[in-house]
Design an enzyme around this catalytic site. Sequence first.
Site, mmCIF file in Angstrom:
data_model
loop_
_atom_site.group_PDB
_atom_site.id
_atom_site.type_symbol
_atom_site.label_atom_id
_atom_site.label_comp_id
_atom_site.label_asym_id
_atom_site.label_seq_id
_atom_site.Cartn_x
_atom_site.Cartn_y
_atom_site.Cartn_z
ATOM 1 N N ASP A 92 1.224 9.000 8.361
ATOM 2 C CA ASP A 92 0.707 8.162 10.057
ATOM 3 C C ASP A 92 1.292 6.627 10.326
ATOM 4 O O ASP A 92 2.491 6.864 9.706
ATOM 5 C CB ASP A 92 -1.206 7.237 9.232
ATOM 6 N N GLU A 109 -1.394 5.906 4.674
ATOM 7 C CA GLU A 109 -0.956 4.618 3.855
ATOM 8 C C GLU A 109 -0.848 2.915 4.759
ATOM 9 O O GLU A 109 -0.693 2.001 4.575
ATOM 10 C CB GLU A 109 0.916 5.180 4.283
#
Length: 221
Positions: A72, A139
């Site tokens: 991400d 994350e």
Amino acid sequence: MSESTVMKYFREISAIPRASFNEEAICKHLEMFAKSLGLRYRTDEIHNIVIFKDASKGYENAPVVMLQSHTDMVAENNKGSEHNFDTDPLDLFIEDGFLHARGTTLGADDGAGVAYMMAILADKDAQHPALECVFTVQEETGLTGATELDTSDLKSELCIGLDGSGEVETYVSSCGGVRAKLDRNIKFIEKQSKTVTVQIRGLLGAIRVVRLIKKEVMLLK
């Protein structure tokens, strides 16, 4: 001549929307990538993916190594940008030897790590121990992917996390993340005072740039 394999894969993943909580497409892309190389892999419900690569000849008895990055990215537009992070690819360009995304964050955190891992997995001539390449999700919103990762079948004795800051630097150790939950009764008090909302946007601090090798810049020119 062309740009490096790492840059090739970075451009490839930059065409895939991958904001936090929207990692299914990049997970599917990595699945197809693993299949094309004949590599074993597994995914989970939140779209973490682990790709396994056997040790090259002569390194069969070396400790298994984990490479880790997160798929991400921080999804922020500059003021005036109409980029849609759910559907639009990033618009990459090079200026003064630096790679940028037009009007948005670049996603080098941690697209750079993902691209390096893809390049290593695709390199048939690299000499290495057995690798467990772990690509985690969410994350940027709290290390959710790492927290939920099933490690029961992983055998790594060493881990290299490809999510740092700065050039020509590496960490020999790093802290993790800890969450705490606090339960407490709350008593609300009615107030009549004015409420002010302050928003600060358009700053450049979240825009990451990747320094290209000088040779690659010359080739691209």
